[in-house]
Enzyme design. Structure first.
Site, PDB file in Angstrom:
ATOM      1  N   ASP A   1       0.862  -1.170   0.000  1.00 42.18           N
ATOM      2  CA  ASP A   1       0.000   0.000   0.000  1.00 42.18           C
ATOM      3  C   ASP A   1       0.908   1.232   0.000  1.00 42.18           C
ATOM      4  OD1 ASP A   1      -2.265   1.587   0.022  1.00 42.18           O
ATOM      5  OD2 ASP A   1      -3.266   0.422   1.566  1.00 42.18           O
TER       6      ASP A   1
ATOM      7  N   GLU B   1     -17.514   9.768   5.466  1.00 40.47           N
ATOM      8  CA  GLU B   1     -16.945   8.454   5.753  1.00 40.47           C
ATOM      9  C   GLU B   1     -15.999   8.114   4.613  1.00 40.47           C
ATOM     10  OE1 GLU B   1     -19.657   5.142   5.698  1.00 40.47           O
ATOM     11  OE2 GLU B   1     -20.686   5.831   3.897  1.00 40.47           O
TER      12      GLU B   1
END
Length: 724
Positions: free
Chosen positions: A263, A466
């Site tokens: 990542d 969110e």
């Protein structure tokens, strides 16, 4: 092939006089890869382990950026078809549809890539290596990135993840349409604010029973050629440098032969936040030595020093670079374009009408009717409708995150306007902001609702509230945010019938609405045609058939601490309390009944299959989709097991009066228990099977009947491996 032909027929610019082996399409793949990597210097090899890999002109290797996204459409690269967010796709419970969507997305990715190359653009978000799907388990509703997943269940996630991977990569025997990259491996689902330093501690039972099955399925069955590591540690090891995850499980146990990507900037966390090493050189050595081939970021530039200091063998680096170039060769990047069918996909497929229709179909199938006291479907000839709410006319509530840009889109407000009679008066106001405490819009909302025949209130969340760290983040509460619920109460108090439409990527505790509002429709982040799909359902042109891929809890008091990765009392499989809406829940405008259960044979030896069949009939008055769900319970396990676990599902369409026999096969892998050492074993004992339109407990009466049965497993317990 001479140099002149090479320049014409490949993406390379080889200056040599004779065709090198790596440019010969007739040679075996491994031979071509070995030849190319064997020509590189140490510095050149290291440069190719960065996501923004530079060109190597002397070898005719063009610049390439490995970072691209296609979670629910080609993301961050301009105009593209925007399908419903992943959590919405999961709510379709339709494997075939997910395959179609992934196929469409990969065609757009191909078309856009070749157009970028023609224009000389080889930057981020233009390549063919797609960092999707996200198959983490949505174990806690607070997690901001849960919207990117297929929900809380490992079986549903596995089946949809496999289809998404297969749809992306295509079925050509030699070439990949794009490379799929399941992420984030493994045991990763928040908290976002701590992801760079957090250690997800999990026992072997939960690891193998819940967190790893979807990764195993997408690698073994889906044949994903890439996988992305997670930011966090798992049981003390940084995931992007974990010998346990990357070497022992992924490569040795599962036989993975593709490449691993970190990542973004995760390897820097090894020394900055996880503090498992002291320096950047030690961090890159740990990652490379334990199987991470590609670094998203620039830190792998330290590999030159790591090799020279003896911390990394050059042969280890060679293996990583070969795996990376194998992927590029599989994409046809070093072959004449006319040999690669996928390179012929026309640019016109991008944002095409065909894909727009598919986006609409997917949005329709994704929506879940949570409650209906008979108000729905609405009459298109109503005299007046009040459309109220902060996301009734908001693009952000359609697209979620990791999205492309729709060339045109339909919000709920416009979908309703397009659906009703020309004589119907539409009143509209936001009523309040998405978040914040201002109630100054309440008076107008009350006035409009008072003079309307029905109020359609559109509320929820967006990617601003969110999402990933730094972009929304996790939620501290799972109710409607801001003053939305207060606005809903004001509208309801007018006496006008109310329909609540929710746009969001995670479960919302709408307890008051469930008790007081006549109808509630969960629409997720439904993509570019979300407003059309919503209006189709509200006005009866489409009969909803979606099902919840997550549990809707009543409050956070019902679940453990966010940082606790044990599965005890989490998700429908272990949850002991009563949910607001259970996993698998979803209502219809018609009724389905289940009869003629047949389980054969009734007794088996451990290691054999079981066959289950039921007959499903549409006993209502409208055509509709039913999601047939099979749940299995081990009644005599030697270790704690799920209360019930989904082990089969099929979405079917039935006309009124029509019936269909639906069959399932349960394999030993599905019957097995996972013990505390992580071993999956089939034990002798009694098993309960329940088949119906949702879970066997806590489902709405419109979901129809359930049929149940039992079978017995005899003999000695045996190991059960993943079967496909």
């Amino acid at each position: 092939m001479d140099c002149k032909d090479s320049q014409k027929k490949t993406e390379c610019n080889c200056p040599c006089q004779a065709t090198p082996a790596y440019l010969d399409p007739e040679l075996p793949l491994d031979e071509r890869v070995d030849d190319l990597v064997g020509r590189m210097t140490l510095e050149e090899k290291v440069s190719q382990t960065l996501n923004a890999a530079p060109a190597i002109p002397r070898l005719g290797i063009p610049k390439y950026d490995w970072w691209n996204e296609c979670l629910h459409g080609v993301g961050r690269a301009g105009v593209a078809t925007v399908f419903p967010q992943a959590i919405g796709m999961a709510a379709t419970w339709n494997e075939d549809l997910i395959f179609e969507v992934a196929t469409a997305i990969s065609k757009e990715a191909r078309a856009k890539h070749h157009e970028f190359v023609r224009r000389g653009i080889r930057e981020i978000y233009t390549g063919l290596t797609m960092w999707s799907p996200n198959i983490n388990i949505f174990r806690d509703p607070r997690w901001g990135r849960g919207q990117e997943t297929y929900g809380e269940d490992p079986f549903l996630t596995s089946r949809l993840g496999v289809q998404f991977v297969k749809g992306l990569q295509g079925d050509d025997p030699k070439y990949l349409r794009v490379v799929a990259t399941p992420k984030h491996y493994a045991v990763h689902s928040g908290p976002e604010a701590e992801r760079h330093s957090f250690d997800a501690v999990v026992n072997s039972k939960d690891l193998w029973e819940t967190y790893l099955p979807a990764f195993e399925a997408t690698i073994k069955e889906g044949r994903a050629q890439s996988i992305m590591g997670a930011y966090n540690r798992t049981n003390g090891e940084p995931c992007c440098g974990s010998k346990t995850l990357l070497e022992k499980i992924l490569r040795e146990k599962w036989g993975f032969d593709g490449y691993v990507v970190s990542d973004c900037w995760a390897i820097g966390d090894f020394y900055k936040d996880h503090k498992v090493v002291d320096t950047p050189v030690e961090a890159v050595a740990m990652a490379m030595n334990n199987g991470c081939d590609l670094c998203c970021g620039t830190l792998y530039s330290f590999l030159v020093d790591a090799v020279k200091q003896g911390l990394v063998e050059e042969g280890t680096l060679d293996g990583a670079v070969k795996r990376l170039f194998k992927g590029r060769f599989q994409l046809g990047m070093f072959d004449p374009p006319e040999m690669v069918d996928y390179a012929q996909i026309p640019y016109e497929v991008n944002d095409s009408e065909e894909h727009r229709r598919l986006a609409l179909r997917t949005a329709r199938e994704s929506m879940v009717l949570l409650k209906n006291d008979g108000l729905l479907p609405l009459d298109k000839n109503l005299k007046s409708i009040a459309v109220i709410g902060p996301v009734a006319d908001d693009l952000g509530a359609l697209v979620g995150n990791y999205n492309g840009i729709p060339s045109r889109f339909t919000t709920p407000l416009n979908g309703i306007k397009n659906k009703v009679s020309p004589e119907t008066v539409i009143y509209h106001t936001k009523g309040c902001d998405l978040s914040g405490t201002s109630t100054k819009g309440f008076a107008v909302a009350e006035e409009l609702a008072s003079k309307a025949d029905v109020a359609i209130v559109v509320m929820g969340l967006t990617g601003v509230t969110e999402g990933e760290e730094g972009a929304g983040g996790d939620r501290e509460d799972i109710g409607l945010i801001g003053v939305q619920e207060e606005l809903l109460k004001v509208v309801h108090a007018t006496g006008t019938p109310v329909v609540l439409v929710l746009l969001n990527g995670s479960a919302i505790a709408v307890n008051w609405a469930d008790e007081n509002v006549a109808a509630i429709l969960e629409a997720w982040y439904p993509g570019e045609e979300g407003g059309t799909a919503i209006s189709d359902i509200l006005f009866g042109d489409y009969n909803p058939g979606g099902r919840l891929p997550v549990t809707f809890y009543k409050s956070l008091d019902q679940i453990p601490d966010f940082e606790d990765y044990r599965m005890e009392n989490r998700t429908y499989r272990y949850f002991q309390d009563e949910p607001l809406y259970p996993f698998g829940h979803g209502l219809s405008y018609t009724k389905f009944t289940y009869t003629d259960p047949a389980i054969s044979p009734g007794t088996i030896q451990a290691g054999e299959n079981i066959h289950v069949q039921v007959t499903v009939a549409n006993t209502g008055k409208q055509s509709g989709d039913e999601v047939v769900q099979l749940y299995l319970t081990d009644k005599e396990a030697c270790v704690p097991v799920p209360l019930r676990s989904l082990q089969g599902f099929k979405r079917i369409h039935l006309a009124p009066g029509e019936e269909q026999a639906v069959s399932f096969t349960l394999t030993p892998y599905q019957m097995a228990v996972v013990d505390y050492s992580g071993q999956r074993m089939v034990e002798p004992g009694e098993f309960l099977v329940a088949v119906g339109g949702g879970q066997p407990l806590g489902c709405g009466e419109n979901q129809g009947d359930f049929v149940v049965g039992e079978f017995t497993v005899e003999g000695e317990k045996v190991r059960a491996e993943f079967a496909y």
